[in-house]
Design a protein around this motif. Structure first.
Motif, mmCIF file in Angstrom:
data_model
loop_
_atom_site.group_PDB
_atom_site.id
_atom_site.type_symbol
_atom_site.label_atom_id
_atom_site.label_comp_id
_atom_site.label_asym_id
_atom_site.label_seq_id
_atom_site.Cartn_x
_atom_site.Cartn_y
_atom_site.Cartn_z
ATOM 1 N N UNK A 139 0.829 -1.211 0.000
ATOM 2 C CA UNK A 139 0.000 0.000 0.000
ATOM 3 C C UNK A 139 0.861 1.258 0.000
ATOM 4 N N UNK A 140 1.938 1.236 0.789
ATOM 5 C CA UNK A 140 2.817 2.406 0.877
ATOM 6 C C UNK A 140 3.493 2.718 -0.450
ATOM 7 N N UNK A 141 3.887 1.674 -1.170
ATOM 8 C CA UNK A 141 4.528 1.859 -2.474
ATOM 9 C C UNK A 141 3.533 2.484 -3.459
ATOM 10 N N UNK A 142 2.290 2.002 -3.419
ATOM 11 C CA UNK A 142 1.267 2.530 -4.331
ATOM 12 C C UNK A 142 0.941 3.981 -3.970
ATOM 13 N N UNK A 143 0.800 4.261 -2.684
ATOM 14 C CA UNK A 143 0.496 5.634 -2.242
ATOM 15 C C UNK A 143 1.632 6.581 -2.639
ATOM 16 N N UNK A 144 2.868 6.104 -2.538
ATOM 17 C CA UNK A 144 4.013 6.934 -2.927
ATOM 18 C C UNK A 144 3.998 7.208 -4.430
ATOM 19 N N UNK A 145 3.652 6.195 -5.222
ATOM 20 C CA UNK A 145 3.576 6.383 -6.674
ATOM 21 C C UNK A 145 2.516 7.422 -7.029
ATOM 22 N N UNK A 146 1.411 7.400 -6.293
ATOM 23 C CA UNK A 146 0.343 8.382 -6.521
ATOM 24 C C UNK A 146 0.836 9.785 -6.154
ATOM 25 N N UNK A 147 1.502 9.903 -5.008
ATOM 26 C CA UNK A 147 2.038 11.215 -4.589
ATOM 27 C C UNK A 147 3.003 11.761 -5.638
ATOM 28 N N UNK A 148 3.933 10.893 -6.086
ATOM 29 C CA UNK A 148 4.960 11.345 -7.039
ATOM 30 C C UNK A 148 4.357 11.720 -8.387
ATOM 31 N N UNK A 149 3.216 11.122 -8.729
ATOM 32 C CA UNK A 149 2.583 11.439 -10.015
ATOM 33 C C UNK A 149 1.943 12.815 -10.002
ATOM 34 N N UNK A 150 1.594 13.300 -8.813
ATOM 35 C CA UNK A 150 0.904 14.577 -8.704
ATOM 36 C C UNK A 150 -0.572 14.492 -9.035
ATOM 37 N N UNK A 151 -1.081 13.287 -9.346
ATOM 38 C CA UNK A 151 -2.504 13.131 -9.683
ATOM 39 C C UNK A 151 -3.351 13.262 -8.420
ATOM 40 N N UNK A 152 -4.379 14.118 -8.502
ATOM 41 C CA UNK A 152 -5.267 14.341 -7.350
ATOM 42 C C UNK A 152 -6.606 13.625 -7.517
ATOM 43 N N UNK A 153 -6.993 13.408 -8.779
ATOM 44 C CA UNK A 153 -8.314 12.843 -9.063
ATOM 45 C C UNK A 153 -8.156 11.847 -10.205
ATOM 46 N N UNK A 154 -8.302 10.575 -9.927
ATOM 47 C CA UNK A 154 -8.096 9.587 -10.990
ATOM 48 C C UNK A 154 -8.139 8.177 -10.458
ATOM 49 N N UNK A 155 -7.365 7.307 -11.098
ATOM 50 C CA UNK A 155 -7.293 5.917 -10.669
ATOM 51 C C UNK A 155 -5.846 5.446 -10.756
ATOM 52 N N UNK A 156 -5.541 4.434 -9.968
ATOM 53 C CA UNK A 156 -4.232 3.796 -10.057
ATOM 54 C C UNK A 156 -4.473 2.303 -10.266
ATOM 55 N N UNK A 209 -8.779 10.200 -4.813
ATOM 56 C CA UNK A 209 -9.475 11.472 -4.618
ATOM 57 C C UNK A 209 -8.642 12.343 -3.701
ATOM 58 N N UNK A 210 -8.495 13.607 -4.076
ATOM 59 C CA UNK A 210 -7.650 14.542 -3.304
ATOM 60 C C UNK A 210 -6.251 13.976 -3.084
ATOM 61 N N UNK A 211 -5.762 13.238 -4.069
ATOM 62 C CA UNK A 211 -4.412 12.687 -3.988
ATOM 63 C C UNK A 211 -4.280 11.482 -3.079
ATOM 64 N N UNK A 212 -5.418 11.014 -2.533
ATOM 65 C CA UNK A 212 -5.399 9.889 -1.585
ATOM 66 C C UNK A 212 -6.025 8.648 -2.209
ATOM 67 N N UNK A 213 -5.485 7.493 -1.831
ATOM 68 C CA UNK A 213 -6.106 6.227 -2.226
ATOM 69 C C UNK A 213 -7.428 6.091 -1.482
#
Ligand code: ZN
Length: 130
Positions: free
Chosen positions: A17-34, A98-102
Motif C-alpha cells: 500500500x505504501x509503495x502505491x500511495x508513494x507512486x500516486x504522490x509522485x505522479x501529482x494526480x489528485x483525481x483519478x485511478x491507479x 481522490x484529493x491525492x489519496x487512495x
C-alpha cells in the motif's frame, strides 16, 4: 512505473500500500485511478485487511488447504498449485484516487501475493488522472 519486490518465503502476502500511495504522490494526480499490475503467473495482487496480520495468514492457510500441490497435476514445472492461487487472487487491482489519496477502506491494504517464492518480482503501477 516498475517496482521490485523481493519475496523471502514460498507463500507470503506483502503489504505494498505504501509503495502505491508513494507512486500516486509522485505522479501529482489528485483525481483519478491507479492500477497495480503483477506481471507474473505464480504471484498476484489482492486487497484485504491491513489491521490484523492474522487475516492474511488465514487466507494463505485456506488457499494451501483448498489448493495443495497434487500429484495429478500435469504441468512440467511442478508448481500448478501456485498458478491456481495466482489466478484466484488476480493479476491487477484498481483503486480510486481522490484529493491525492487512495480511496481504500479503513481496514484495507494492497497485498502482493507470492505463491512460488522466494523470488525477485516486479509490480507495475500506472497512475491516471489529473
Ligand atoms: Zn509453472
Amino acid at each position: 512505473m516498475v517496482y521490485s519486490v523481493k519475496t523471502s518465503k514460498a507463500d507470503e502476502f506483502i503489504n505494498i500500500t505504501g509503495i502505491v500511495a508513494q507512486a500516486v504522490r509522485e505522479s501529482g494526480v489528485k483525481d483519478g485511478i491507479v492500477t497495480v499490475f503483477v506481471p507474473h503467473t505464480t504471484a498476484g495482487v489482492t486487497i484485504n485487511e491491513n489491521a490484523d496480520p492474522d487475516v492474511t495468514w488465514d487466507i494463505l492457510y485456506t488457499l494451501n488447504k483448498v489448493f495443495p500441490d497434487r500429484s495429478e497435476y500435469r504441468h512440467f514445472e511442478g508448481n500448478s498449485h501456485a498458478h491456481v492461487k495466482a489466478s484466484l487472487m488476480g493479476s491487477s487491482c484498481t483503486v480510486i484516487i481522490e484529493n491525492g489519496q487512495l480511496m481504500l477502506g479503513t481496514w484495507q491494504g494492497i497485498y502482493f501475493c507470492e505463491f512460488d517464492g522466494p523470488r525477485n518480482r516486479k509490480v507495475y503501477i500506472k497512475v491516471m488522472g489529473n
